[in-house]
Design an enzyme around this catalytic site. Structure first.
Site, PDB file in Angstrom:
ATOM      1  N   CYS A 109       7.705  -7.199   7.074  1.00 10.42           N
ATOM      2  CA  CYS A 109       8.802  -6.568   7.798  1.00 10.42           C
ATOM      3  C   CYS A 109       9.384  -7.584   8.778  1.00 10.42           C
ATOM      4  CB  CYS A 109       8.284  -5.347   8.558  1.00 10.42           C
ATOM      5  SG  CYS A 109       9.581  -4.411   9.401  1.00 10.42           S
TER       6      CYS A 109
ATOM      7  N   GLU B 127       0.826  -1.198   0.000  1.00  8.70           N
ATOM      8  CA  GLU B 127       0.000   0.000   0.000  1.00  8.70           C
ATOM      9  C   GLU B 127       0.866   1.256   0.000  1.00  8.70           C
ATOM     10  OE1 GLU B 127      -4.266  -0.564   1.993  1.00  8.70           O
ATOM     11  OE2 GLU B 127      -2.634  -1.121   3.313  1.00  8.70           O
TER      12      GLU B 127
ATOM     13  N   CYS C  71       8.298  -5.408  15.683  1.00 14.07           N
ATOM     14  CA  CYS C  71       7.870  -4.511  16.758  1.00 14.07           C
ATOM     15  C   CYS C  71       6.518  -5.029  17.269  1.00 14.07           C
ATOM     16  CB  CYS C  71       7.728  -3.082  16.241  1.00 14.07           C
ATOM     17  SG  CYS C  71       9.280  -2.399  15.626  1.00 14.07           S
TER      18      CYS C  71
ATOM     19  N   CYS D  51       3.046  -3.417  15.998  1.00 12.38           N
ATOM     20  CA  CYS D  51       2.892  -3.011  14.598  1.00 12.38           C
ATOM     21  C   CYS D  51       2.261  -4.107  13.751  1.00 12.38           C
ATOM     22  CB  CYS D  51       4.254  -2.621  14.035  1.00 12.38           C
ATOM     23  SG  CYS D  51       4.195  -2.133  12.307  1.00 12.38           S
TER      24      CYS D  51
ATOM     25  N   CYS E 251       3.255   8.421   1.613  1.00 15.23           N
ATOM     26  CA  CYS E 251       3.931   7.450   2.470  1.00 15.23           C
ATOM     27  C   CYS E 251       4.167   6.171   1.661  1.00 15.23           C
ATOM     28  CB  CYS E 251       3.039   7.183   3.679  1.00 15.23           C
ATOM     29  SG  CYS E 251       3.676   5.924   4.765  1.00 15.23           S
TER      30      CYS E 251
HETATM   31  N1  SAH Z   1      10.265   0.542   9.869  1.00 21.15           N
HETATM   32  C1  SAH Z   1      10.270   1.967   9.843  1.00 21.15           C
HETATM   33  C2  SAH Z   1       9.182   2.607   9.000  1.00 21.15           C
HETATM   34  C3  SAH Z   1       7.806   1.986   8.997  1.00 21.15           C
HETATM   35  S1  SAH Z   1       6.718   2.211  10.372  1.00 21.15           S
HETATM   36  C4  SAH Z   1      10.198   2.499  11.267  1.00 21.15           C
HETATM   37  O1  SAH Z   1      10.087   1.709  12.179  1.00 21.15           O
HETATM   38  O2  SAH Z   1      10.307   3.700  11.444  1.00 21.15           O
HETATM   39  C5  SAH Z   1       6.211   3.886  10.378  1.00 21.15           C
HETATM   40  C6  SAH Z   1       5.848   4.380  11.771  1.00 21.15           C
HETATM   41  O3  SAH Z   1       4.543   3.928  12.180  1.00 21.15           O
HETATM   42  C7  SAH Z   1       6.806   3.890  12.846  1.00 21.15           C
HETATM   43  O4  SAH Z   1       7.118   4.925  13.720  1.00 21.15           O
HETATM   44  C8  SAH Z   1       5.991   2.809  13.513  1.00 21.15           C
HETATM   45  O5  SAH Z   1       6.489   2.532  14.780  1.00 21.15           O
HETATM   46  C9  SAH Z   1       4.607   3.439  13.505  1.00 21.15           C
HETATM   47  N2  SAH Z   1       3.514   2.520  13.805  1.00 21.15           N
HETATM   48  C10 SAH Z   1       3.440   1.200  13.574  1.00 21.15           C
HETATM   49  N3  SAH Z   1       2.271   0.691  14.006  1.00 21.15           N
HETATM   50  C11 SAH Z   1       1.564   1.733  14.503  1.00 21.15           C
HETATM   51  C12 SAH Z   1       0.265   1.854  15.102  1.00 21.15           C
HETATM   52  N4  SAH Z   1      -0.516   0.813  15.243  1.00 21.15           N
HETATM   53  N5  SAH Z   1      -0.125   3.079  15.521  1.00 21.15           N
HETATM   54  C13 SAH Z   1       0.672   4.145  15.371  1.00 21.15           C
HETATM   55  N6  SAH Z   1       1.891   4.101  14.813  1.00 21.15           N
HETATM   56  C14 SAH Z   1       2.333   2.901  14.382  1.00 21.15           C
END
Ligand code: SAH
Length: 371
Positions: free
Chosen positions: A124, A96, A128, A131, A117
């Protein structure tokens, strides 16, 4: 897993690589520029659109390159501020790309600032805990051509006709590499793609308006600091002490704060630009006032901007967004120390998270989506 397409995508070629390829075929040096102009400036969607090329050359190009390695399968407007493009790659992987509109006071939504974005991987590997993108692990890296193709699809949707006279060819204001995947884990393809997006012969998009977000791969942050193009950097911090960060981000074991923060400092000193610290607020996990104090000290030390993002719940995960009062209390600790901090609360507050929420679609999701 690697995916080797039948034909390399044209959108992964640089002026140099394309010139070389055409030279082998006995074409003059200016030919590559002509072809790239068709792709990036005139938005040609097929080889036959490229009317100043001979039929024979067009046929050869069609046999040799894939003009665009991604097809749009669904463009959905989730609400008035975000638009999601669902793209299918040649191996049927889905990714996406999100268009985020930030409404400007006094003007209609069509004049809002647009941030795009983009994704860099299918799935990935960073795992985390909060996520959605990492729930099913990493499927594969995207190629440079697949990364660039996402922006072309945005151009087709947002600005299909316009050909502006000079450098500024895109109809959007910022690019954030915050979609699915860890961009710095796909370093070479990322840099190649951003180089193509930035180049005069490509999309001509300013490097300072491109932000790369990382979960904290220290050696790659240091490498990025050495790149000649000055991209912006955002760090997904999400915990202001090792104890809290490690609980939700496994990457912190390999690169704890004692390694991460000096690397961020090196980057910002090298570029003379503020780095952004992203901090999702998750109830009872990282939204305690003592974490706010630690975050304040880190941000002050690094002269960083802090972006507080109320957590967006993910189906199947237990984490929750704290109350607005708690969010404000947390932000107040930073504000009191005059740390530049953003906390979105208005309608559409999910826009920051929109790109953090891209989830690898299973076959089941795919059928539901396309039904
Ligand atoms: N891997 C990279 C970029 C992708 S994630 C990184 O970690 O920065 C983009 C952002 O969205 C990151 O800050 C991630 O931690 C955040 N993110 C992921 N899941 C989320 C959620 N459920 N709510 C809010 N932010 C989220």
């Amino acid at each position: 897993m690697r995916f080797t397409p039948e034909k390399p995508p044209l959108t992964g070629e640089t002026l140099e690589s394309l010139t070389l390829r055409l030279k082998e075929r006995g074409e003059p040096a200016f030919r590559a520029q002509q072809i790239l102009d068709w792709v990036y400036k005139k938005r040609a969607r097929s080889w036959d659109d490229m009317t100043n090329l001979s039929k024979a050359l067009r046929a050869w190009l069609g046999e040799t390159f894939d003009l665009l390695p991604a097809s749009l399968v669904l463009g959905k407007q989730s609400n008035d501020v975000t638009d999601k493009l669902l793209l299918e790659m040649r191996d049927r992987s889905l990714i996406e790309t999100v268009i985020i509109r930030a409404p400007q006071e006094g003007v209609g939504l069509e004049h809002s600032r647009k941030t795009i974005c983009i994704s860099t991987q299918v799935g990935c590997a960073m795992a985390c805990a909060f996520c959605a993108s990492g729930l099913e692990g990493l499927k594969r890296d995207l190629s440079a051509g697949e990364i660039v193709a996402q922006l072309l699809h945005v151009c087709y949707r947002e600005d299909p006709q316009t050909v502006r006279a000079h450098r500024e060819l895109a109809s959007f204001d910022n690019i954030v590499v915050m979609g699915m995947g860890e961009p710095l884990a796909n370093y070479d393809n990322l840099i190649r793609a951003l180089t193509i997006l930035n180049a005069d012969w490509g999309l001509g998009f300013g490097a300072r308006r491109i932000t790369v977000s990382t979960s904290g791969l220290v050696p790659k942050i240091l490498k990025l600091a050495e790149e000649p193009l000055g991209f912006r950097l955002a760090i997904s911090l999400h915990g202001a002490t090792d104890e809290v960060r490690e609980r939700i981000m496994p990457v912190n074991k390999a690169f704890p704060l004692a390694k991460l923060l000096p690397a961020v400092r090196t980057f910002s000193e090298r570029h003379g630009r503020m780095v952004t610290l992203e901090y999702i607020l998750i109830e009872d996990v990282n939204d305690m006032i003592d974490q706010a104090g630690e975050l304040r000290d880190i941000a002050r030390d690094l002269h960083a901007h802090v972006n507080l993002i109320p957590y967006n719940t993910v189906q199947g995960l237990p984490w929750k967004r704290p109350s607005v009062t708690r969010q404000e209390k947390f932000a107040d600790v930073l504000r009191a120390a005059r740390i530049p901090v953003t906390l979105r609360r208005e309608k559409g507050h999910d826009i920051d998270a929109a790109c953090g929420q891209l989830r690898l679609k299973t076959e089941k999701d795919r059928q539901a989506l396309l039904a």
